[in-house]
Design a protein around this motif. Structure first.
Motif, PDB file in Angstrom:
ATOM      1  N   ILE A  24      34.473 135.663   4.011  1.00  0.00           N
ATOM      2  CA  ILE A  24      35.247 136.321   5.058  1.00  0.00           C
ATOM      3  C   ILE A  24      35.129 135.486   6.328  1.00  0.00           C
ATOM      4  O   ILE A  24      34.035 135.131   6.750  1.00  0.00           O
ATOM      5  CB  ILE A  24      34.734 137.753   5.332  1.00  0.00           C
ATOM      6  N   VAL A  25      36.278 135.178   6.921  1.00  0.00           N
ATOM      7  CA  VAL A  25      36.314 134.406   8.163  1.00  0.00           C
ATOM      8  C   VAL A  25      36.956 135.278   9.230  1.00  0.00           C
ATOM      9  O   VAL A  25      38.058 135.786   9.041  1.00  0.00           O
ATOM     10  CB  VAL A  25      37.110 133.094   7.988  1.00  0.00           C
ATOM     11  N   GLU A  26      36.249 135.457  10.344  1.00  0.00           N
ATOM     12  CA  GLU A  26      36.782 136.224  11.470  1.00  0.00           C
ATOM     13  C   GLU A  26      37.215 135.267  12.561  1.00  0.00           C
ATOM     14  O   GLU A  26      36.423 134.469  13.048  1.00  0.00           O
ATOM     15  CB  GLU A  26      35.725 137.172  12.026  1.00  0.00           C
ATOM     16  N   MET A  27      38.483 135.372  12.939  1.00  0.00           N
ATOM     17  CA  MET A  27      39.034 134.538  14.002  1.00  0.00           C
ATOM     18  C   MET A  27      38.943 135.318  15.312  1.00  0.00           C
ATOM     19  O   MET A  27      39.587 136.347  15.462  1.00  0.00           O
ATOM     20  CB  MET A  27      40.484 134.166  13.698  1.00  0.00           C
ATOM     21  N   ARG A  28      38.143 134.827  16.235  1.00  0.00           N
ATOM     22  CA  ARG A  28      37.973 135.501  17.531  1.00  0.00           C
ATOM     23  C   ARG A  28      38.615 134.692  18.662  1.00  0.00           C
ATOM     24  O   ARG A  28      38.374 134.947  19.826  1.00  0.00           O
ATOM     25  CB  ARG A  28      36.488 135.713  17.818  1.00  0.00           C
ATOM     26  N   THR A  29      39.428 133.715  18.293  1.00  0.00           N
ATOM     27  CA  THR A  29      40.120 132.889  19.274  1.00  0.00           C
ATOM     28  C   THR A  29      41.455 133.546  19.624  1.00  0.00           C
ATOM     29  O   THR A  29      41.860 134.515  19.002  1.00  0.00           O
ATOM     30  CB  THR A  29      40.349 131.487  18.687  1.00  0.00           C
ATOM     31  N   GLN A  30      42.170 133.014  20.598  1.00  0.00           N
ATOM     32  CA  GLN A  30      43.481 133.558  20.956  1.00  0.00           C
ATOM     33  C   GLN A  30      44.383 132.429  21.459  1.00  0.00           C
ATOM     34  O   GLN A  30      44.084 131.769  22.440  1.00  0.00           O
ATOM     35  CB  GLN A  30      43.343 134.642  22.025  1.00  0.00           C
ATOM     36  N   TYR A  31      45.454 132.195  20.727  1.00  0.00           N
ATOM     37  CA  TYR A  31      46.383 131.121  21.040  1.00  0.00           C
ATOM     38  C   TYR A  31      47.761 131.623  21.439  1.00  0.00           C
ATOM     39  O   TYR A  31      48.604 130.843  21.841  1.00  0.00           O
ATOM     40  CB  TYR A  31      46.533 130.187  19.831  1.00  0.00           C
ATOM     41  N   GLY A  32      48.037 132.909  21.281  1.00  0.00           N
ATOM     42  CA  GLY A  32      49.370 133.449  21.533  1.00  0.00           C
ATOM     43  C   GLY A  32      50.083 133.633  20.209  1.00  0.00           C
ATOM     44  O   GLY A  32      50.091 132.728  19.376  1.00  0.00           O
ATOM     45  N   ASN A  33      50.661 134.803  19.986  1.00  0.00           N
ATOM     46  CA  ASN A  33      51.242 135.088  18.668  1.00  0.00           C
ATOM     47  C   ASN A  33      52.661 134.548  18.555  1.00  0.00           C
ATOM     48  O   ASN A  33      53.430 134.574  19.510  1.00  0.00           O
ATOM     49  CB  ASN A  33      51.152 136.589  18.360  1.00  0.00           C
ATOM     50  N   ILE A  34      52.990 134.048  17.379  1.00  0.00           N
ATOM     51  CA  ILE A  34      54.292 133.418  17.154  1.00  0.00           C
ATOM     52  C   ILE A  34      55.352 134.405  16.681  1.00  0.00           C
ATOM     53  O   ILE A  34      56.521 134.058  16.598  1.00  0.00           O
ATOM     54  CB  ILE A  34      54.186 132.257  16.140  1.00  0.00           C
ATOM     55  N   HIS A  35      54.962 135.638  16.380  1.00  0.00           N
ATOM     56  CA  HIS A  35      55.917 136.617  15.868  1.00  0.00           C
ATOM     57  C   HIS A  35      56.361 137.619  16.931  1.00  0.00           C
ATOM     58  O   HIS A  35      57.006 138.612  16.611  1.00  0.00           O
ATOM     59  CB  HIS A  35      55.339 137.354  14.657  1.00  0.00           C
ATOM     60  N   GLY A  36      56.009 137.370  18.170  1.00  0.00           N
ATOM     61  CA  GLY A  36      56.487 138.223  19.248  1.00  0.00           C
ATOM     62  C   GLY A  36      55.932 139.636  19.238  1.00  0.00           C
ATOM     63  O   GLY A  36      56.623 140.575  19.626  1.00  0.00           O
ATOM     64  N   VAL A  37      54.687 139.801  18.812  1.00  0.00           N
ATOM     65  CA  VAL A  37      54.075 141.133  18.830  1.00  0.00           C
ATOM     66  C   VAL A  37      53.918 141.558  20.297  1.00  0.00           C
ATOM     67  O   VAL A  37      53.327 140.831  21.090  1.00  0.00           O
ATOM     68  CB  VAL A  37      52.706 141.128  18.109  1.00  0.00           C
ATOM     69  N   PRO A  38      54.465 142.712  20.668  1.00  0.00           N
ATOM     70  CA  PRO A  38      54.384 143.157  22.072  1.00  0.00           C
ATOM     71  C   PRO A  38      52.939 143.329  22.542  1.00  0.00           C
ATOM     72  O   PRO A  38      52.051 143.667  21.760  1.00  0.00           O
ATOM     73  CB  PRO A  38      55.111 144.507  22.064  1.00  0.00           C
ATOM     74  N   GLU A  39      52.733 143.125  23.826  1.00  0.00           N
ATOM     75  CA  GLU A  39      51.400 143.203  24.426  1.00  0.00           C
ATOM     76  C   GLU A  39      50.745 144.557  24.197  1.00  0.00           C
ATOM     77  O   GLU A  39      49.551 144.633  23.917  1.00  0.00           O
ATOM     78  CB  GLU A  39      51.481 142.901  25.928  1.00  0.00           C
ATOM     79  N   ASP A  40      51.515 145.648  24.287  1.00  0.00           N
ATOM     80  CA  ASP A  40      50.925 146.972  24.077  1.00  0.00           C
ATOM     81  C   ASP A  40      50.433 147.138  22.642  1.00  0.00           C
ATOM     82  O   ASP A  40      49.397 147.748  22.389  1.00  0.00           O
ATOM     83  CB  ASP A  40      51.884 148.091  24.469  1.00  0.00           C
ATOM     84  N   LYS A  41      51.144 146.559  21.682  1.00  0.00           N
ATOM     85  CA  LYS A  41      50.726 146.614  20.273  1.00  0.00           C
ATOM     86  C   LYS A  41      49.458 145.779  20.073  1.00  0.00           C
ATOM     87  O   LYS A  41      48.555 146.173  19.335  1.00  0.00           O
ATOM     88  CB  LYS A  41      51.860 146.126  19.372  1.00  0.00           C
ATOM     89  N   LEU A  42      49.385 144.622  20.715  1.00  0.00           N
ATOM     90  CA  LEU A  42      48.180 143.789  20.633  1.00  0.00           C
ATOM     91  C   LEU A  42      46.961 144.546  21.165  1.00  0.00           C
ATOM     92  O   LEU A  42      45.882 144.492  20.569  1.00  0.00           O
ATOM     93  CB  LEU A  42      48.364 142.489  21.419  1.00  0.00           C
ATOM     94  N   LYS A  43      47.147 145.274  22.257  1.00  0.00           N
ATOM     95  CA  LYS A  43      46.040 146.056  22.832  1.00  0.00           C
ATOM     96  C   LYS A  43      45.614 147.172  21.882  1.00  0.00           C
ATOM     97  O   LYS A  43      44.423 147.438  21.734  1.00  0.00           O
ATOM     98  CB  LYS A  43      46.436 146.620  24.197  1.00  0.00           C
ATOM     99  N   GLN A  44      46.590 147.822  21.230  1.00  0.00           N
ATOM    100  CA  GLN A  44      46.263 148.867  20.251  1.00  0.00           C
ATOM    101  C   GLN A  44      45.458 148.285  19.091  1.00  0.00           C
ATOM    102  O   GLN A  44      44.485 148.889  18.634  1.00  0.00           O
ATOM    103  CB  GLN A  44      47.538 149.508  19.707  1.00  0.00           C
TER     104      GLN A  44
END
Length: 139
Positions: free
Chosen positions: A97-117
């Protein structure tokens, strides 16, 4: 012995990019929403089908003896459980299992409120999971 690598993280954490560096056939639910030309069109009504497609393809690859990489958000532990249960179906599989804790910006346009949820519902893996499986955290 085939190896299953599960890559988890929030959208934009580098899951897909990391998965492409790992040996094995790569599956993720987002691939279900791509047409043959690579155009992406997400449909919330098909998310369960997309995850079933991903899981079925992973089992098929492992049964054929191929290493397999599955990269999905897996924000909740129950989302990982059926993959971890593959050990009861296929005895000769190892799981990482690999956990990615980095953040590069999502390429699929997930809204900011959804990312926070999604960030708010994130469950850390307990010590039992860390003891039973090879867990890596990439920051």
């Amino acid at each position: 012995m085939p190896k299953l690598t599960l890559v988890r993280g929030l959208p934009g954490s580098g899951k897909s990019t990391y998965a492409q560096t790992v040996s094995g056939i790569h599956f993720e639910a987002d691939q279900f929403f791509e047409d043959l030309k690579g155009n992406y069109e997400y449909d919330i009504n098909l998310i369960g089908v997309a995850h079933d497609w991903c899981y079925s393809n992973a089992i098929r690859a492992l049964r054929c003896g191929y290493d397999c990489v599955v990269s999905n958000t897996f924000t909740k532990f129950w989302e990982l459980e059926r993959y971890l249960a593959i050990l009861t179906l296929l005895e000769d599989v190892t799981i990482e299992i690999v956990e990615m804790r980095t953040q590069y910006g999502n390429i699929h346009g997930v809204p900011e409120d959804k990312l926070k949820q999604m960030a708010a519902r994130w469950e850390d893996l307990d010590t039992d999971i860390h003891a039973r499986f090879d867990v890596k955290v990439i920051k």
